[in-house]
Write an enzyme that holds these catalytic residues in place. Structure first.
Site, PDB file in Angstrom:
ATOM      1  N   GLY A 349     -55.707  57.448  75.017  1.00  0.00           N
ATOM      2  CA  GLY A 349     -54.497  56.647  75.114  1.00  0.00           C
ATOM      3  C   GLY A 349     -54.444  55.590  74.038  1.00  0.00           C
ATOM      4  O   GLY A 349     -55.410  55.360  73.309  1.00  0.00           O
ATOM      5  N   GLY A 351     -53.601  51.685  73.700  1.00  0.00           N
ATOM      6  CA  GLY A 351     -53.328  50.455  74.438  1.00  0.00           C
ATOM      7  C   GLY A 351     -52.829  49.379  73.495  1.00  0.00           C
ATOM      8  O   GLY A 351     -52.641  49.619  72.304  1.00  0.00           O
ATOM      9  N   PHE A 353     -54.403  47.073  72.341  1.00  0.00           N
ATOM     10  CA  PHE A 353     -55.427  46.666  71.395  1.00  0.00           C
ATOM     11  C   PHE A 353     -55.843  47.775  70.442  1.00  0.00           C
ATOM     12  O   PHE A 353     -56.609  47.548  69.523  1.00  0.00           O
ATOM     13  CB  PHE A 353     -56.660  46.177  72.135  1.00  0.00           C
ATOM     14  CG  PHE A 353     -56.414  44.931  72.908  1.00  0.00           C
ATOM     15  CD1 PHE A 353     -56.273  43.727  72.251  1.00  0.00           C
ATOM     16  CD2 PHE A 353     -56.275  44.965  74.275  1.00  0.00           C
ATOM     17  CE1 PHE A 353     -56.029  42.568  72.960  1.00  0.00           C
ATOM     18  CE2 PHE A 353     -56.029  43.814  74.982  1.00  0.00           C
ATOM     19  CZ  PHE A 353     -55.900  42.608  74.328  1.00  0.00           C
ATOM     20  N   LYS A 371     -63.167  52.351  72.372  1.00  0.00           N
ATOM     21  CA  LYS A 371     -61.927  51.666  72.048  1.00  0.00           C
ATOM     22  C   LYS A 371     -62.026  51.133  70.623  1.00  0.00           C
ATOM     23  O   LYS A 371     -62.986  50.461  70.279  1.00  0.00           O
ATOM     24  CB  LYS A 371     -61.744  50.531  73.058  1.00  0.00           C
ATOM     25  CG  LYS A 371     -60.477  49.753  72.868  1.00  0.00           C
ATOM     26  CD  LYS A 371     -60.192  48.895  74.087  1.00  0.00           C
ATOM     27  CE  LYS A 371     -59.364  49.656  75.069  1.00  0.00           C
ATOM     28  NZ  LYS A 371     -58.677  48.887  76.060  1.00  0.00           N
ATOM     29  N   ASP A 468     -56.578  38.856  81.840  1.00  0.00           N
ATOM     30  CA  ASP A 468     -55.535  39.881  81.725  1.00  0.00           C
ATOM     31  C   ASP A 468     -55.630  40.906  82.858  1.00  0.00           C
ATOM     32  O   ASP A 468     -55.701  42.107  82.629  1.00  0.00           O
ATOM     33  CB  ASP A 468     -55.622  40.560  80.352  1.00  0.00           C
ATOM     34  CG  ASP A 468     -54.288  41.159  79.923  1.00  0.00           C
ATOM     35  OD1 ASP A 468     -53.281  40.950  80.642  1.00  0.00           O
ATOM     36  OD2 ASP A 468     -54.247  41.833  78.882  1.00  0.00           O
TER      37      ASP A 468
END
Ligand SMILES: *[C@@H]1O[C@H](CO)[C@@H](O)[C@H](O)[C@H]1NC(C)=O
Ligand SMILES: *[C@@H]1O[C@H](CO)[C@@H](O)[C@H](O)[C@H]1NC(C)=O
Ligand SMILES: *[C@@H]1O[C@H](CO)[C@@H](O)[C@H](O)[C@H]1NC(C)=O
Ligand SMILES: *[C@@H]1O[C@H](CO)[C@@H](O)[C@H](O)[C@H]1NC(C)=O
Ligand SMILES: *[C@@H]1O[C@H](CO)[C@@H](O)[C@H](O)[C@H]1NC(C)=O
Length: 663
Positions: A349, A351, A353, A371, A468
């Site tokens: 995915g 995101g 960031f 990530k 968050d």
């Protein structure tokens, strides 16, 4: 023979004799002037070698015997034998992914995948009994999904890249009976024999170095009635593929016999293998001293080039202060390999960031999510890494574990435990319209997130503020437990390392009013976001929705209105179709309202929130009383008068947030 059939075969460019190759056996020692059909990366080299793949990544290549072979006689596959000589070269100790001999119903492998699928299958056709593919694999990459035994094995495959039988490459010495292993990626030519007997349906696979005669004891032996696999007319050939690890896969000779042994291959007539880094041109070169020197220099240049390219490709950023975080540092090459070169296939995915990829760490074989966060500024990176690493030490069943990080120029890579069920928002707002999370799971997820937050706020060494909390930052593990992810990333914004960063950190709709004003995150700003999160999970709606007049409507305001009207139950997600615990739902909704109260002093802390959820504190104590709120609003000097003015007569909730900044 009827004319139509002859005509039909002519149409296919074959005569009936051609259909059965016109021969019951053949032997090719080298492939010069041979009419093999090639595709993908495969090519015949001037020396007579077939190169199936070179060192290009994610490549596949096939070489087929041009005409199909008539395998069946009275409904049964005939006995057959094949033998071939192959070699695998790689400048690296690893090479991938291997090669295979196969028998298949047609020559069209355009839909097959390279890498572990060996150019024979794709994710749909793998394991499909209608593939009608028989293959012998020489596999140089260990793939755990396929239950590979190691990265140097031979396997018998039927309609799948998952072998029905496999064994480490090697052979049994005829005299001593001892097993001697062979390395597939050894730059040495080796011979393989495959024998099938129609009466016993026995399949034997044998291999040996070139200077050794066919060993008596096969390496692999199994029985399988190939009459159910091989089609009447079928094509034979070789397939090979590369992934992020690559290798040069060569075929030197091939012989075949149906109802007869495969004719022996004349070892002395085999084409010469190329030397590493130099393609097989040597035969055409006159071997004189200057040429040898040139070739050596060329080889050195190529190797240097490859090494330099490899160095650039895997280049990382290291600084002295990072030494203490050594154990948490992962090499870029490992992450690159783990995610198959950050390929689209592995993309989980995108995101706020950056992109997230699925991967499998090389040694531990651990499933991870990687990530990639872009960060251009050096400022604050040290503190950030320190925080990330300290969070990495945390172990809690409701937190996603951070396993490590890696830094490159302009980029930070964070490695987390892989969460097979993805993020919660997907389930809440799934497009298919049907509920995928029942009440019990939703309530359990809320409790889990509460427990994770309580741990961060009160139970670990120092107070950690998440900053968050929201449905898309809650991930579901294999037992659909909620786990909080993306720690500290919000913090990255503080340092201005994300281009469009604002000073206020968090997501609009989840921002506590005092956070929007002061930019200062506290445990109670997390509690606020947690309150919104609860409502999100129970109502199955986003924190801000647009009403019919295109005006922003805050979920909190909407729930509050229903609470005042005594119709709180109407806010529960309709996708649950009435199947929920009404007491728990009201408890959760009230707690959600209380947590997202505009006044900090009205919010519970996480310990109290947990006690409400566990029904240790009575539900009656939860009274998000608005008159009380208004009173407090008036008395709180701390508040920005602008906000007070913004409060419409009744509900002061969402409007406050609408003036707050954020992403
Ligand atoms: C190769 O095929 C072509 C036509 O397809 C044919 O003319 C030629 O004789 C064949 N060569 C060999 C060696 O079989
Ligand atoms: C090969 O198969 C693909 C799909 O599997 C198909 O799109 C393509 O047309 C086929 N090619 C030939 C030459 O039959
Ligand atoms: C082959 O066997 C030797 C001796 O038993 C062992 O040291 C070596 O690791 C083996 N090689 C492979 C590829 O397993
Ligand atoms: C397989 O190997 C065994 C042992 O050498 C032998 O007895 C048998 O005939 C072989 N089968 C085939 C199909 O070659
Ligand atoms: C193998 O299968 C074919 C077709 O199903 C059948 O005719 C044949 O008898 C089988 N052979 C053996 C040895 O069972």
């Amino acid at each position: 023979m009827p004319k139509e059939i002859t005509f039909f075969c002519l149409l296919m460019g074959l005569s009936i004799a051609g259909c059965s190759s016109g021969e019951d056996q053949f032997v090719y020692s080298g492939f010069t002037d041979r009419n093999l059909s090639l595709d993908g990366g495969a090519r015949i080299m001037p020396s007579g070698l077939i190169e199936l793949t070179d060192s290009m990544v994610r490549q596949k290549g096939h070489a087929f015997h041009p005409s199909p072979v008539l395998f069946h006689k009275s409904g049964t596959v005939q006995s057959f034998s094949i033998s071939f000589v192959f070699a695998i070269l790689s400048i690296y100790p690893e090479s991938g992914h291997g090669l295979a001999f196969f028998i298949a119903p047609n020559k069209n492998f355009s839909a097959a995948f390279p890498t572990q699928y060996l150019g024979l299958f794709n994710d749909h056709t793998n394991g499909d009994p209608n593939s009608y593919i028989f293959a012998i694999e020489l596999d140089t990459v260990q793939n755990y999904d396929l239950h590979d035994i190691n990265d140097n094995h031979v396997g018998i495959n039927i309609n799948s890249v998952r072998s029905m039988q496999s064994y480490e490459a090697g052979y049994y010495d005829d005299k001593s009976g001892i097993f001697l292993n062979l390395t597939l990626n050894s730059h040495k030519a080796m011979q393989v024999w495959v024998d099938y007997n129609r009466e016993t349906t026995q399949i034997n696979v044998t291999m040996a170095p070139l200077n050794i005669a066919k060993p008596v004891r096969p390496l692999l032996s199994t029985t399988y009635n190939l009459s159910t696999v091989i089609t009447n007319l079928a094509y034979m050939g070789f397939s090979s593929s590369t992934g992020t690890v690559t290798g040069e896969h060569y075929l030197l000779a091939w012989s075949f016999g149906i109802n007869s042994p495969a004719p022996p291959i004349e070892i002395t007539k085999l084409p010469e293998l190329p030397h590493l880094g130099q393609k097989a041109q040597s035969k055409t070169l006159k071997i004189t001293l200057p040429v040898v020197i040139m070739v050596v220099l060329l080889g050195a240049c190529i190797i240097t080039f490859v090494l330099v390219r490899r160095n650039l490709r895997y280049a990382e950023l290291h600084e002295d202060w990072e030494v203490e975080y050594g154990p948490h540092r992962l090499s870029y090459k490992d992450l690159f390999d783990a995610t198959e070169g950050f390929g689209d296939k592995n993309l989980l995915g995108t995101g706020g960031f950056g992109m997230v990829y699925k991967g499998v760490l090389p040694v531990s074989r651990l499933d991870v999510a990687v990530k990639r966060v872009s960060h251009d500024s050096k400022q604050g990176i040290k503190e950030f890494i320190a925080e990330i690493v300290s969070i990495g030490h945390l172990q809690h069943r409701n937190l996603v574990r951070l396993l490590g990080y890696c830094r490159r120029k302009g980029e930070l890579l964070l490695v987390y435990d892989y969460m097979p069920n993805g993020s919660l928002d997907k389930y809440l707002y799934g497009k298919d319209g049907k509920t995928t999370l029942d009440w019990t799971k939703r309530f359990q997820i809320i409790k889990g997130v509460a427990s994770g937050l309580l741990y961060l706020h009160e139970e670990c060494e120092k107070v950690i503020i998440h900053r968050d909390i929201k449905a898309s930052n809650v991930l579901l593990d294999d037992e659909t437990n909620g786990r909080i992810g993306d720690f500290g990333l919000a913090r990255l914004d503080d340092h201005g390392t994300i281009p469009e960063a604002t000073h206020v950190v968090g997501t609009i709709g989840y921002l506590a009013p005092e956070l929007a004003r002061t930019g200062k995150a506290t445990p109670l700003t997390d509690v606020f976001a947690f309150g919104v999160f609860i409502l999100e999970v129970i109502c199955g709606q986003r924190p801000i929705k647009l009403n019919t007049e295109d005006r922003q409507l805050m979920l909190v305001d909407w729930v509050l209105e229903h609470w005042h009207n005594g119709s709180l139950a109407d806010t529960v997600d309709i996708k649950l179709q009435g199947e929920y615990d009404i007491d728990e739902a009201c408890l959760a909704l009230k707690l959600g309202l209380l947590c997202s109260h505009p006044f900090t002093n009205a919010r519970p802390n996480m310990r109290q929130a947990m006690q409400y959820l566990n029904k240790e504190l009575p539900i009656s104590e939860i009274t998000p009383n608005l008159s009380f709120s208004m009173l407090a609003l008036m008395q709180n000097d701390d508040l920005n008068p602008y906000i007070i003015l913004q409060c419409p007569s009744e509900m002061g909730f969402g409007t406050i947030s609408t003036i707050s900044g954020g992403r």
